[in-house]
Design an enzyme around this catalytic site. Structure first.
Site, PDB file in Angstrom:
ATOM      1  N   ALA A   1      38.620  29.610  35.303  1.00 55.91           N
ATOM      2  CA  ALA A   1      38.445  30.618  34.251  1.00 55.91           C
ATOM      3  C   ALA A   1      39.465  31.742  34.393  1.00 55.91           C
ATOM      4  O   ALA A   1      40.055  32.207  33.402  1.00 55.91           O
ATOM      5  CB  ALA A   1      37.026  31.171  34.317  1.00 55.91           C
TER       6      ALA A   1
ATOM      7  N   TYR B   1      49.376  39.379  41.504  1.00 54.20           N
ATOM      8  CA  TYR B   1      48.067  39.794  40.976  1.00 54.20           C
ATOM      9  C   TYR B   1      47.047  38.724  41.345  1.00 54.20           C
ATOM     10  O   TYR B   1      47.387  37.543  41.466  1.00 54.20           O
ATOM     11  CB  TYR B   1      48.141  39.956  39.450  1.00 54.20           C
ATOM     12  CG  TYR B   1      49.243  40.906  39.050  1.00 54.20           C
ATOM     13  CD1 TYR B   1      48.998  42.262  38.909  1.00 54.20           C
ATOM     14  CD2 TYR B   1      50.553  40.449  38.864  1.00 54.20           C
ATOM     15  CE1 TYR B   1      50.026  43.149  38.598  1.00 54.20           C
ATOM     16  CE2 TYR B   1      51.585  41.323  38.548  1.00 54.20           C
ATOM     17  CZ  TYR B   1      51.316  42.667  38.417  1.00 54.20           C
ATOM     18  OH  TYR B   1      52.321  43.536  38.121  1.00 54.20           O
TER      19      TYR B   1
ATOM     20  N   ALA C   1      44.926  32.701  41.491  1.00 55.02           N
ATOM     21  CA  ALA C   1      43.568  32.571  40.933  1.00 55.02           C
ATOM     22  C   ALA C   1      42.942  31.296  41.499  1.00 55.02           C
ATOM     23  O   ALA C   1      42.525  30.396  40.772  1.00 55.02           O
ATOM     24  CB  ALA C   1      43.631  32.524  39.404  1.00 55.02           C
TER      25      ALA C   1
ATOM     26  N   GLU D   1      15.615  25.939  51.122  1.00 51.17           N
ATOM     27  CA  GLU D   1      16.273  27.255  51.186  1.00 51.17           C
ATOM     28  C   GLU D   1      15.950  27.908  52.529  1.00 51.17           C
ATOM     29  O   GLU D   1      14.809  27.885  52.971  1.00 51.17           O
ATOM     30  CB  GLU D   1      15.758  28.111  50.014  1.00 51.17           C
ATOM     31  CG  GLU D   1      16.050  29.584  50.096  1.00 51.17           C
ATOM     32  CD  GLU D   1      17.540  29.922  50.157  1.00 51.17           C
ATOM     33  OE1 GLU D   1      18.310  29.421  49.328  1.00 51.17           O
ATOM     34  OE2 GLU D   1      17.920  30.687  51.068  1.00 51.17           O
TER      35      GLU D   1
ATOM     36  N   GLY E   1      46.121  28.030  40.101  1.00 47.17           N
ATOM     37  CA  GLY E   1      44.697  27.879  39.788  1.00 47.17           C
ATOM     38  C   GLY E   1      44.455  27.806  38.294  1.00 47.17           C
ATOM     39  O   GLY E   1      45.005  28.593  37.524  1.00 47.17           O
TER      40      GLY E   1
ATOM     41  N   CYS F   1      30.196  25.917  34.451  1.00 48.21           N
ATOM     42  CA  CYS F   1      28.842  26.425  34.182  1.00 48.21           C
ATOM     43  C   CYS F   1      28.014  25.406  33.391  1.00 48.21           C
ATOM     44  O   CYS F   1      26.784  25.430  33.421  1.00 48.21           O
ATOM     45  CB  CYS F   1      28.920  27.733  33.409  1.00 48.21           C
ATOM     46  SG  CYS F   1      30.169  28.864  34.061  1.00 48.21           S
TER      47      CYS F   1
HETATM   48  C1  LIG Z   1      27.761  24.509  38.535  1.00 50.63           C
HETATM   49  C2  LIG Z   1      28.234  25.889  38.263  1.00 50.63           C
HETATM   50  C3  LIG Z   1      27.573  26.667  37.319  1.00 50.63           C
HETATM   51  C4  LIG Z   1      27.997  27.978  37.076  1.00 50.63           C
HETATM   52  N1  LIG Z   1      27.346  28.689  36.114  1.00 50.63           N
HETATM   53  C5  LIG Z   1      27.821  29.912  35.778  1.00 50.63           C
HETATM   54  C6  LIG Z   1      27.265  30.622  34.670  1.00 50.63           C
HETATM   55  O1  LIG Z   1      26.345  30.129  33.996  1.00 50.63           O
HETATM   56  N2  LIG Z   1      27.750  31.836  34.374  1.00 50.63           N
HETATM   57  C7  LIG Z   1      28.777  32.400  35.084  1.00 50.63           C
HETATM   58  O2  LIG Z   1      29.208  33.512  34.742  1.00 50.63           O
HETATM   59  N3  LIG Z   1      29.348  31.752  36.124  1.00 50.63           N
HETATM   60  C8  LIG Z   1      28.902  30.526  36.482  1.00 50.63           C
HETATM   61  N4  LIG Z   1      29.474  29.829  37.518  1.00 50.63           N
HETATM   62  C9  LIG Z   1      30.530  30.486  38.308  1.00 50.63           C
HETATM   63  C10 LIG Z   1      31.882  30.381  37.637  1.00 50.63           C
HETATM   64  O3  LIG Z   1      32.102  29.052  37.239  1.00 50.63           O
HETATM   65  C11 LIG Z   1      32.953  30.839  38.597  1.00 50.63           C
HETATM   66  O4  LIG Z   1      32.697  32.157  38.972  1.00 50.63           O
HETATM   67  C12 LIG Z   1      34.312  30.749  37.939  1.00 50.63           C
HETATM   68  O5  LIG Z   1      34.591  29.427  37.578  1.00 50.63           O
HETATM   69  C13 LIG Z   1      35.390  31.257  38.880  1.00 50.63           C
HETATM   70  O6  LIG Z   1      36.601  31.060  38.271  1.00 50.63           O
HETATM   71  P1  LIG Z   1      37.960  31.127  39.126  1.00 50.63           P
HETATM   72  O7  LIG Z   1      39.058  30.891  38.174  1.00 50.63           O
HETATM   73  O8  LIG Z   1      38.002  32.344  39.965  1.00 50.63           O
HETATM   74  O9  LIG Z   1      37.835  29.934  40.180  1.00 50.63           O
HETATM   75  P2  LIG Z   1      37.748  28.356  40.005  1.00 50.63           P
HETATM   76  O10 LIG Z   1      37.080  27.993  38.740  1.00 50.63           O
HETATM   77  O11 LIG Z   1      37.203  27.860  41.282  1.00 50.63           O
HETATM   78  O12 LIG Z   1      39.255  27.911  39.895  1.00 50.63           O
HETATM   79  C14 LIG Z   1      40.100  27.874  41.014  1.00 50.63           C
HETATM   80  C15 LIG Z   1      41.277  27.007  40.682  1.00 50.63           C
HETATM   81  O13 LIG Z   1      42.233  27.102  41.720  1.00 50.63           O
HETATM   82  C16 LIG Z   1      42.699  25.793  42.028  1.00 50.63           C
HETATM   83  N5  LIG Z   1      43.267  25.872  43.381  1.00 50.63           N
HETATM   84  C17 LIG Z   1      42.695  26.332  44.517  1.00 50.63           C
HETATM   85  N6  LIG Z   1      43.579  26.323  45.532  1.00 50.63           N
HETATM   86  C18 LIG Z   1      44.746  25.829  45.028  1.00 50.63           C
HETATM   87  C19 LIG Z   1      46.030  25.590  45.563  1.00 50.63           C
HETATM   88  N7  LIG Z   1      46.341  25.852  46.841  1.00 50.63           N
HETATM   89  N8  LIG Z   1      46.976  25.088  44.757  1.00 50.63           N
HETATM   90  C20 LIG Z   1      46.718  24.815  43.463  1.00 50.63           C
HETATM   91  N9  LIG Z   1      45.513  25.039  42.888  1.00 50.63           N
HETATM   92  C21 LIG Z   1      44.557  25.541  43.670  1.00 50.63           C
HETATM   93  C22 LIG Z   1      41.497  24.903  41.843  1.00 50.63           C
HETATM   94  O14 LIG Z   1      41.863  23.558  41.700  1.00 50.63           O
HETATM   95  C23 LIG Z   1      40.933  25.519  40.550  1.00 50.63           C
HETATM   96  O15 LIG Z   1      41.621  25.026  39.437  1.00 50.63           O
HETATM   97  C24 LIG Z   1      29.092  28.522  37.790  1.00 50.63           C
HETATM   98  C25 LIG Z   1      29.755  27.745  38.749  1.00 50.63           C
HETATM   99  C26 LIG Z   1      29.352  26.442  38.973  1.00 50.63           C
HETATM  100  C27 LIG Z   1      30.087  25.615  39.986  1.00 50.63           C
END
Ligand SMILES: Cc1cc2nc3c(=O)[nH]c(=O)nc-3n(C[C@H](O)[C@H](O)[C@H](O)COP(=O)(O)OP(=O)(O)OC[C@H]3O[C@@H](n4cnc5c(N)ncnc54)[C@H](O)[C@@H]3O)c2cc1C
Length: 449
Positions: free
Chosen positions: A12, A277, A106, A173, A9, A44
């Site tokens: 972030a 982790y 992640a 909604e 992943g 975001c």
């Molecule tokens: C439009 C939008 C606006 C947002 N605005 C805000 C904001 O203003 N403030 C805030 O705090 N949060 C905001 N968020 C939420 C925030 O972006 C997410 O909480 C955060 O990105 C989560 O990060 P993550 O790394 O857990 O997951 P993700 O960003 O979803 O990353 C997951 C990663 O895992 C990869 N992946 C999944 N499964 C596999 C697999 N089997 N093999 C290989 N890769 C895989 C995906 O390709 C991706 O790269 C927003 C989200 C969106 C969509």
């Protein structure tokens, strides 16, 4: 031999984990495996790109070459990790296998789409990645009518963005208020009014029943009524991506996310799993406000957790503390923010809360340009501990919500907060007594009456 750290992943959580592991251990082999085509971007910011206030180039901050050259981190993009063998310590992706000493999962969340007819039609979207954003951008050229399904923060940000590009936007909604999961009813009513004054239509208590059209979307049906549109964006919530954790047999908590220890290790039938982790949208962790776990599906939380997962994977022992989950958004001219327990969560947990509210200005009354601000703070009735806060403001909500998050994390009572808090003052930046203090005064008064 160099330690092998694999991260699945590149959101972030994953990107932060990689950088954090590299900082702690300069000699390890770090590889990120990701399905995504872009890395190091902020989802975001996508609504603002679609509105024309930012660009794809700016929000994608680095490419894999940068990580390879500057940080000695390898990134395999467009690569799906199909499975993990925890006994052999091996990740399978297509025909290839990657050995690890430490693994970070992640894989984030998946947008929940209600199981209804028509979701495969052209013009139906979810929003999670830059690719999703670019697909929406392409469709924006073909239609002037958009329906956003879901009035959470992402749905509202998208509604404003598309409205500001000249589209006719309807938000549909199923609950009876906007931002139903985290905003208090009175705050939500003000936000709804603001959106309606902008010209955005909001339909509440209307579960989406069907997307209509032949090849492309023609309308959406909700609560028996049809809403014509050429594009539908489902912003109907995010579920933890449990594909790999379930396959590995990890314990899933009551919120539908992976249960982790403070070191962010998962459990399998109650026993801690070593060398793996998790961080980001797929885990649940300890709440600072409610007596139980919380899912903090925020970019800021993913970064905080990713830093801890990365350090631990590299051999350190770092712990995740409780989470207040401060959030903030900009909806038109309004900043909206919250932290800790909302009214809805309090009633779900059966906790009695008392609230204090104050309205003020962000600058001295006689200083030009000050904006209206409303601060609402809640405390648990029995202990007087501050457990939640929400802010509506023309500006400057961020610092205040972070200030109140620290109050929640410290477990301080409303009375102690008042006794131990001072605010800085200069007329063009603030009022002589900050509106946060006025809200706490009101709270203390209400707790004693
Ligand atoms: C439009 C939008 C606006 C947002 N605005 C805000 C904001 O203003 N403030 C805030 O705090 N949060 C905001 N968020 C939420 C925030 O972006 C997410 O909480 C955060 O990105 C989560 O990060 P993550 O790394 O857990 O997951 P993700 O960003 O979803 O990353 C997951 C990663 O895992 C990869 N992946 C999944 N499964 C596999 C697999 N089997 N093999 C290989 N890769 C895989 C995906 O390709 C991706 O790269 C927003 C989200 C969106 C969509």
């Amino acid at each position: 031999m160099a330690k092998k750290i694999i991260i699945i992943g590149s959101g972030a959580a994953g990107m932060t984990a990689a950088s954090s592991a590299r900082k702690f251990d300069s000699g390890s082999d770090i590889t990120i495996i990701t399905e995504d085509e872009d890395v190091a971007y902020s989802p975001c910011a996508i609504p603002w790109v679609l509105e024309g206030k930012n660009s794809w180039d700016r929000i994608v901050m680095h490419d894999p070459e940068y990580y390879s050259k500057e940080k000695n981190i390898d990134i395999l993009t467009r690569t799906k990790a199909d499975s993990v063998n925890a006994e052999l310590k091996e990740v399978s992706a297509g025909s290839k296998k990657y050995k690890y000493d430490s693994l970070i999962i992640a894989t984030g969340g998946k947008v929940f789409i209600p199981p209804i007819n028509g979701i495969d039609l052209e013009g139906v979207f979810t929003l999670r990645t830059v690719r999703d954003g670019k697909n929406i951008e392409a469709c924006m050229k073909k239609t002037d009518r958009v329906v956003i399904a879901g009035a959470g923060v992402i749905g509202l940000e998208m509604a404003v963005a598309l409205h500001n590009t000249g589209k006719k936007v309807t938000i549909i909604e199923m609950m009876d208020q906007v931002i139903p999961r985290i905003a208090d009813r009175d705050m939500a009513a003000s936000i709804q009014k603001h959106l309606e004054e902008m010209g955005i239509e909001i339909v509440l208590k209307a579960p989406v029943e069907e997307v209509l059209g032949d090849k492309t979307v023609r309308a959406i049906k909700a609560a028996g009524k049809e809403y014509p549109c050429g594009m539908v964006i489902f912003a109907t919530g995010v579920r933890a991506n449990l594909d790999i954790p379930k396959e590995l047999g990890f314990d899933i908590g009551q919120l539908g996310a992976v249960t982790v220890s403070p070191t962010l290790q998962p459990y399998k039938r109650g026993r801690l799993v070593n060398d793996i982790y998790l961080a980001g949208d797929l885990i649940q962790c300890q709440s600072a406000a409610v007596p139980g776990p919380t899912m903090s599906q925020l970019g800021s939380s993913a970064v905080r957790q990713g830093a801890i997962a990365g350090r631990n994977a590299a051999g350190d022992t770092a712990m995740l503390g409780p989470t207040a989950s401060p959030w903030i958004s900009v909806i038109g001219d309004l900043q909206i923010a919250g932290t800790g327990m909302s009214q809805g969560l309090a009633s779900w947990y059966g906790i009695s809360i008392v609230e204090g509210v104050a309205e003020g200005l962000t600058k001295a009354r006689y200083s030009p340009g000050g904006k209206k601000i409303i601060v609402k703070i809640s405390a648990e009735k029995s202990s007087h501990r501050i457990v939640g806060a929400q802010i509506l403001a023309g500006e400057d909500a961020n610092g205040r919500i972070n200030w109140l998050s620290s109050a929640i994390l410290s477990g301080i009572t409303a009375e102690s907060f008042l006794a131990l808090t001072e605010n800085a003052y200069c007329p063009p930046t603030s009022t002589v007594k900050d509106v946060v203090l006025s809200a706490v005064e009101d709270l203390v008064h209400n707790l004693s009456s």
